[in-house]
Write a protein that holds these residues in place. Sequence first.
Motif, short mmCIF file in Angstrom:
data_model
loop_
_atom_site.label_atom_id
_atom_site.label_comp_id
_atom_site.label_asym_id
_atom_site.label_seq_id
_atom_site.Cartn_x
_atom_site.Cartn_y
_atom_site.Cartn_z
N SER A 218 21.21 74.10 115.77
CA SER A 218 21.16 74.84 114.51
C SER A 218 21.34 76.33 114.78
CB SER A 218 19.81 74.62 113.84
OG SER A 218 19.51 75.71 112.98
N PRO A 219 22.31 76.97 114.12
CA PRO A 219 22.47 78.41 114.35
C PRO A 219 21.30 79.25 113.83
CG PRO A 219 24.02 77.63 112.68
CD PRO A 219 23.33 76.42 113.22
N PHE A 220 20.56 78.70 112.84
CA PHE A 220 19.39 79.43 112.35
C PHE A 220 18.26 79.38 113.38
CE2 PHE A 220 21.61 78.55 108.32
CZ PHE A 220 21.63 79.82 107.78
N LEU A 221 18.02 78.18 113.92
CA LEU A 221 17.02 78.08 115.00
C LEU A 221 17.42 79.00 116.15
CD1 LEU A 221 14.69 76.78 116.63
CD2 LEU A 221 16.32 75.01 117.33
N HIS B 232 13.05 66.58 110.33
CA HIS B 232 12.80 67.73 109.45
C HIS B 232 12.51 67.31 108.01
CE1 HIS B 232 17.05 66.88 109.24
NE2 HIS B 232 17.25 67.75 108.27
N LYS B 233 12.69 66.00 107.72
CA LYS B 233 12.37 65.51 106.37
C LYS B 233 11.05 64.72 106.37
CE LYS B 233 16.43 66.97 104.81
NZ LYS B 233 16.53 68.32 104.27
N GLU B 234 10.39 64.67 107.53
CA GLU B 234 9.12 63.92 107.63
C GLU B 234 7.96 64.80 107.15
OE1 GLU B 234 8.75 60.78 108.74
OE2 GLU B 234 10.90 60.52 109.14
N ARG C 93 13.90 72.16 105.96
CA ARG C 93 14.97 72.74 106.78
C ARG C 93 14.38 73.29 108.07
NH1 ARG C 93 20.30 74.31 104.02
NH2 ARG C 93 20.35 72.68 102.48
N ILE C 94 15.25 73.72 108.94
CA ILE C 94 14.80 74.32 110.19
C ILE C 94 15.46 75.70 110.34
CG2 ILE C 94 14.31 72.18 111.42
CD1 ILE C 94 17.18 72.46 112.62
N PRO C 95 14.79 76.62 111.03
CA PRO C 95 13.57 76.49 111.82
C PRO C 95 12.30 76.77 111.02
CG PRO C 95 14.46 78.68 112.12
CD PRO C 95 15.39 77.96 111.16
N ALA C 96 11.17 76.43 111.66
CA ALA C 96 9.86 76.89 111.19
C ALA C 96 9.21 77.63 112.35
CB ALA C 96 9.01 75.72 110.74
N GLU D 298 12.26 80.63 106.91
CA GLU D 298 13.38 81.48 106.50
C GLU D 298 13.69 82.45 107.66
OE1 GLU D 298 15.54 81.07 103.82
OE2 GLU D 298 14.31 79.29 103.77
N THR D 299 14.86 82.21 108.22
CA THR D 299 15.24 82.88 109.46
C THR D 299 15.17 84.41 109.38
OG1 THR D 299 16.62 81.00 110.01
CG2 THR D 299 17.13 83.08 111.13
N GLN D 300 15.73 84.98 108.31
CA GLN D 300 15.73 86.45 108.27
C GLN D 300 14.30 86.99 108.15
OE1 GLN D 300 16.27 88.95 105.05
NE2 GLN D 300 17.17 87.40 103.69
N ILE E 62 25.89 86.13 104.77
CA ILE E 62 25.70 84.91 105.58
C ILE E 62 24.96 83.86 104.76
CG2 ILE E 62 24.53 83.91 107.59
CD1 ILE E 62 24.86 86.72 108.94
N GLU E 63 23.89 84.29 104.10
CA GLU E 63 23.02 83.31 103.43
C GLU E 63 23.62 82.76 102.14
OE1 GLU E 63 19.22 85.19 103.02
OE2 GLU E 63 18.62 84.37 104.96
N TRP E 64 24.38 83.56 101.42
CA TRP E 64 24.86 83.11 100.11
C TRP E 64 26.27 82.55 100.13
CZ3 TRP E 64 22.94 82.29 95.32
CH2 TRP E 64 21.60 82.63 95.14
N1 LIG Z 1 17.68 79.70 104.55
C1 LIG Z 1 17.29 78.90 105.69
C2 LIG Z 1 18.44 77.98 106.04
C3 LIG Z 1 18.09 77.04 107.18
C4 LIG Z 1 19.07 75.87 107.23
O1 LIG Z 1 19.85 75.61 106.33
N2 LIG Z 1 19.02 75.17 108.37
C5 LIG Z 1 19.85 74.00 108.50
C6 LIG Z 1 20.23 73.81 109.95
S1 LIG Z 1 21.37 75.00 110.53
C7 LIG Z 1 19.05 72.78 108.09
O2 LIG Z 1 17.86 72.75 108.18
N3 LIG Z 1 19.76 71.73 107.68
C8 LIG Z 1 19.16 70.47 107.44
C9 LIG Z 1 19.31 69.98 106.04
O3 LIG Z 1 19.86 70.70 105.19
O4 LIG Z 1 18.85 68.88 105.79
C10 LIG Z 1 16.92 79.83 106.85
O5 LIG Z 1 17.38 80.97 106.84
O6 LIG Z 1 16.15 79.44 107.72
#
Ligand SMILES: N[C@@H](CCC(=O)N[C@@H](CS)C(=O)NCC(=O)O)C(=O)O
Length: 217
Positions: free
Chosen positions: A12-15, A39-41, A52-55, A65-67, A100-102
């Motif tokens: 994941s690029p956010f992780l 991540h859905k558990e 979603r990830i990361p946490a 939320e990454t930022q 990036i986010e939108w």
């Molecule tokens: N706005 C979130 C976006 C995070 C996100 O979309 N992560 C993707 C992985 S790159 C994810 O969790 N995808 C899994 C899904 O949508 O089920 C952030 O900045 O952390």
Amino acid sequence: MSSINVYGIPGSPFLRSVEIGLKEKGVDYQLHVMAPGEHKEPEHLARHPFGRIPAFEHDGFAIYETQAILRYLDDVFPNPPLTPGNPKQRTRVNQVIGIIEWYFFPKAVAPIAFNRIIGPRLLGVPGDEQAIAEAMPMGRTCFEVLDGILGDQAYVGGEWVSIADIMLAAQLDLFRECQEGRELIDSTKSLKPWLERMLARPSFVATQPPAMLREAA
Ligand SMILES: N[C@@H](CCC(=O)N[C@@H](CS)C(=O)NCC(=O)O)C(=O)O
């Protein structure tokens, strides 16, 4: 001793952005690798209700939320700074994070990379060519705009690497694994050499996407 926990699925690029931020700051952390689907558990939904990830968690302070995580790291571990002091440069950084986010991730990288790499190669789901074609105009607009913002500067926020540089380069390193991503990167004047510089940083080298994902592309 303070402790930092990061949860996510490698690739994941956010992780990766969060890990890169921690490495740029020289801060130790523990990565809790999750399997796809975890991540859905309920256990993860308690950390991240949007699944979603990361946490992230620091001494009991939990956030997603990454930022927001990167801005927190920048406040708590100020050196080296990842936010420019100059208001105009800082605003450019904020603008790129918004792009990036939108636009870039949800409307270009996600549909193209999912349908070109992750779906067909990793999940055994056929790629949707129409979804890829429909995402390309947004991809072109994003690359044109981001290339223009970077212009002749060394980094998005001026002379130093910022949160926006980290988030954008992590996205592009995934995106360049597919043909559409490479074509768009090759169409840029400033972003292409900037990406090479970013990827050579020790923080990026230490957080390579998994070989499985690269081979899949
Ligand atoms: N706005 C979130 C976006 C995070 C996100 O979309 N992560 C993707 C992985 S790159 C994810 O969790 N995808 C899994 C899904 O949508 O089920 C952030 O900045 O952390």
